[in-house]
Design a protein around this motif. Sequence first.
Motif, PDB file in Angstrom:
ATOM      1  N   GLU A  38      -5.839  11.758  10.012  1.00 36.12           N
ATOM      2  CA  GLU A  38      -5.884  11.944   8.565  1.00 36.12           C
ATOM      3  C   GLU A  38      -4.805  12.905   8.096  1.00 36.12           C
ATOM      4  N   GLN A  39      -4.550  13.935   8.905  1.00 40.46           N
ATOM      5  CA  GLN A  39      -3.541  14.923   8.533  1.00 40.46           C
ATOM      6  C   GLN A  39      -2.137  14.333   8.605  1.00 40.46           C
ATOM      7  N   VAL A  40      -1.887  13.489   9.602  1.00 40.77           N
ATOM      8  CA  VAL A  40      -0.577  12.847   9.726  1.00 40.77           C
ATOM      9  C   VAL A  40      -0.316  11.936   8.530  1.00 40.77           C
ATOM     10  N   VAL A  41      -1.295  11.104   8.190  1.00 44.29           N
ATOM     11  CA  VAL A  41      -1.128  10.181   7.066  1.00 44.29           C
ATOM     12  C   VAL A  41      -0.879  10.956   5.773  1.00 44.29           C
ATOM     13  N   ALA A  42      -1.675  12.003   5.538  1.00 46.72           N
ATOM     14  CA  ALA A  42      -1.505  12.801   4.322  1.00 46.72           C
ATOM     15  C   ALA A  42      -0.136  13.473   4.294  1.00 46.72           C
ATOM     16  N   LEU A  43       0.332  13.933   5.446  1.00 45.35           N
ATOM     17  CA  LEU A  43       1.611  14.630   5.521  1.00 45.35           C
ATOM     18  C   LEU A  43       2.763  13.732   5.102  1.00 45.35           C
ATOM     19  N   VAL A  44       2.852  12.541   5.693  1.00 44.40           N
ATOM     20  CA  VAL A  44       4.020  11.692   5.453  1.00 44.40           C
ATOM     21  C   VAL A  44       3.948  10.938   4.132  1.00 44.40           C
ATOM     22  N   LEU A  45       2.782  10.991   3.466  1.00 49.81           N
ATOM     23  CA  LEU A  45       2.678  10.374   2.146  1.00 49.81           C
ATOM     24  C   LEU A  45       2.836  11.396   1.029  1.00 49.81           C
ATOM     25  N   ALA A  46       3.067  12.642   1.385  1.00 54.52           N
ATOM     26  CA  ALA A  46       3.274  13.703   0.396  1.00 54.52           C
ATOM     27  C   ALA A  46       4.729  14.156   0.433  1.00 54.52           C
ATOM     28  N   ALA A  47       5.142  14.898  -0.584  1.00 55.76           N
ATOM     29  CA  ALA A  47       6.500  15.443  -0.622  1.00 55.76           C
ATOM     30  C   ALA A  47       6.687  16.412   0.547  1.00 55.76           C
ATOM     31  N   PRO A  48       7.866  16.446   1.142  1.00 50.96           N
ATOM     32  CA  PRO A  48       9.079  15.712   0.770  1.00 50.96           C
ATOM     33  C   PRO A  48       9.237  14.363   1.465  1.00 50.96           C
ATOM     34  N   PHE A  49       8.221  13.939   2.260  1.00 49.40           N
ATOM     35  CA  PHE A  49       8.375  12.741   3.078  1.00 49.40           C
ATOM     36  C   PHE A  49       8.063  11.450   2.325  1.00 49.40           C
ATOM     37  N   ALA A  50       7.375  11.559   1.203  1.00 43.17           N
ATOM     38  CA  ALA A  50       7.051  10.377   0.420  1.00 43.17           C
ATOM     39  C   ALA A  50       8.334   9.722  -0.087  1.00 43.17           C
ATOM     40  N   PRO A  51       8.297   8.424  -0.381  1.00 46.29           N
ATOM     41  CA  PRO A  51       9.483   7.756  -0.936  1.00 46.29           C
ATOM     42  C   PRO A  51       9.959   8.445  -2.205  1.00 46.29           C
ATOM     43  N   ARG A  52      11.257   8.439  -2.395  1.00 46.31           N
ATOM     44  CA  ARG A  52      11.809   9.105  -3.576  1.00 46.31           C
ATOM     45  C   ARG A  52      11.428   8.386  -4.863  1.00 46.31           C
ATOM     46  N   HIS A  53      11.157   7.081  -4.771  1.00 46.21           N
ATOM     47  CA  HIS A  53      10.788   6.312  -5.952  1.00 46.21           C
ATOM     48  C   HIS A  53       9.312   5.930  -5.861  1.00 46.21           C
ATOM     49  N   SER A  54       8.578   6.205  -6.906  1.00 44.33           N
ATOM     50  CA  SER A  54       7.130   5.995  -6.878  1.00 44.33           C
ATOM     51  C   SER A  54       6.771   4.528  -6.642  1.00 44.33           C
ATOM     52  N   GLY A  55       7.673   3.611  -7.000  1.00 44.94           N
ATOM     53  CA  GLY A  55       7.386   2.205  -6.816  1.00 44.94           C
ATOM     54  C   GLY A  55       7.230   1.793  -5.365  1.00 44.94           C
ATOM     55  N   GLY A  56       7.800   2.598  -4.455  1.00 45.82           N
ATOM     56  CA  GLY A  56       7.710   2.269  -3.036  1.00 45.82           C
ATOM     57  C   GLY A  56       6.499   2.863  -2.340  1.00 45.82           C
ATOM     58  N   MET A  57       5.663   3.608  -3.069  1.00 43.98           N
ATOM     59  CA  MET A  57       4.555   4.309  -2.430  1.00 43.98           C
ATOM     60  C   MET A  57       3.509   3.352  -1.864  1.00 43.98           C
ATOM     61  N   SER A  58       3.227   2.266  -2.554  1.00 47.66           N
ATOM     62  CA  SER A  58       2.190   1.357  -2.050  1.00 47.66           C
ATOM     63  C   SER A  58       2.623   0.720  -0.740  1.00 47.66           C
ATOM     64  N   TYR A  59       3.904   0.339  -0.644  1.00 49.26           N
ATOM     65  CA  TYR A  59       4.411  -0.221   0.607  1.00 49.26           C
ATOM     66  C   TYR A  59       4.409   0.827   1.711  1.00 49.26           C
ATOM     67  N   ARG A  60       4.824   2.046   1.374  1.00 53.31           N
ATOM     68  CA  ARG A  60       4.850   3.107   2.377  1.00 53.31           C
ATOM     69  C   ARG A  60       3.446   3.409   2.883  1.00 53.31           C
ATOM     70  N   ARG A  61       2.479   3.431   1.989  1.00 54.20           N
ATOM     71  CA  ARG A  61       1.098   3.726   2.391  1.00 54.20           C
ATOM     72  C   ARG A  61       0.596   2.676   3.382  1.00 54.20           C
ATOM     73  N   ARG A  62       0.824   1.401   3.068  1.00 50.30           N
ATOM     74  CA  ARG A  62       0.374   0.329   3.966  1.00 50.30           C
ATOM     75  C   ARG A  62       1.109   0.407   5.309  1.00 50.30           C
ATOM     76  N   ALA A  63       2.396   0.696   5.254  1.00 49.80           N
ATOM     77  CA  ALA A  63       3.179   0.744   6.486  1.00 49.80           C
ATOM     78  C   ALA A  63       2.769   1.926   7.355  1.00 49.80           C
ATOM     79  N   VAL A  64       2.585   3.083   6.756  1.00 50.74           N
ATOM     80  CA  VAL A  64       2.171   4.264   7.512  1.00 50.74           C
ATOM     81  C   VAL A  64       0.786   4.053   8.106  1.00 50.74           C
ATOM     82  N   THR A  65      -0.125   3.527   7.301  1.00 52.21           N
ATOM     83  CA  THR A  65      -1.481   3.273   7.798  1.00 52.21           C
ATOM     84  C   THR A  65      -1.462   2.289   8.959  1.00 52.21           C
ATOM     85  N   GLY A  66      -0.661   1.229   8.824  1.00 53.19           N
ATOM     86  CA  GLY A  66      -0.569   0.251   9.899  1.00 53.19           C
ATOM     87  C   GLY A  66       0.034   0.822  11.157  1.00 53.19           C
ATOM     88  N   LEU A  67       1.107   1.583  11.001  1.00 49.79           N
ATOM     89  CA  LEU A  67       1.761   2.178  12.165  1.00 49.79           C
ATOM     90  C   LEU A  67       0.836   3.147  12.879  1.00 49.79           C
TER      91      LEU A  67
END
Length: 300
Positions: free
Chosen positions: A56-85
Amino acid sequence: MSGARGRHRRVDLQSASNSRGAPARTTGGGQAQELLRRFPPRSAAASWPGTRQPREQVVALVLAAPFAPRHSGGMSYRRRAVTGLVDWLSAQPGATWQQRWTASGADAWGNEGWRDPALSWLRAHGHDLPDAFYWHLGGAARALVCADVIRPSLAWLTTPTTVRCLAREMARTRDPDAFAELGALIDADEQRPAMKASLLTRQQVLCRIATIMAAKGGLVADITVGDCLELLNVIGTGAAGNRRRNSLHFYQVLHALGVFPPDAPTTVRKFYTQGQRSVEQLIDRYDLACAPVRDLLVDY
């Protein structure tokens, strides 16, 4: 970078460029090995705090700043990809994310080949993912690397090519001040405009430095002479037909930044030039992205 500030030396790329068009003298592999013995690389760590974090801590870390995508539109894809990985890695044996990464076989597949097995596993375990998700998995892995959750090997980080956008993301997330200084050093020689590094050379220099940080952890100031030599040995070898770029400029820029000890050589070119260069080697120094153009120049 406090230990390196105030000790900058002007980057002199001329010594690396003077050899263009002139045969390089062979100094022998023994001297390069002796240099490596004098300046050994940092050993790969077995464990560190970032790789021992709970899921849970890893997922929260990489989905928060500064690791989150620079553009908010990419967050849903990043969330699915991080969760899957993370799901895929969680299914591998090991007590840390690094152990799971190694056990998965991903490191042996290289920075492109690992994604197909990961996608196959995810689909077999209920993840409905389109083919385009292949690329989003790469972004998720890069986020785990920049967050120092996993440390792929130098071979993975350079096979078949350097991880896309790694330097940009390392500069944004891990050591922005140092990368700003590096960029300024590369462009600093105002008195000799003709010697200024091209955009391609600038990108390659920063990619090499980011690659070492990804494999060894730490900041720019933590990079050692031995780390650089180890990377040169990796990118200077490889499977037949796999053209490796062996630029030495990144070492000179780090030396100019002042991160190396006083007895470090100012350049390692004489230790890593092997006789007269072939036409292919001379052309490959320019990192031409278009293979047909590169091959045309070789034939010419």
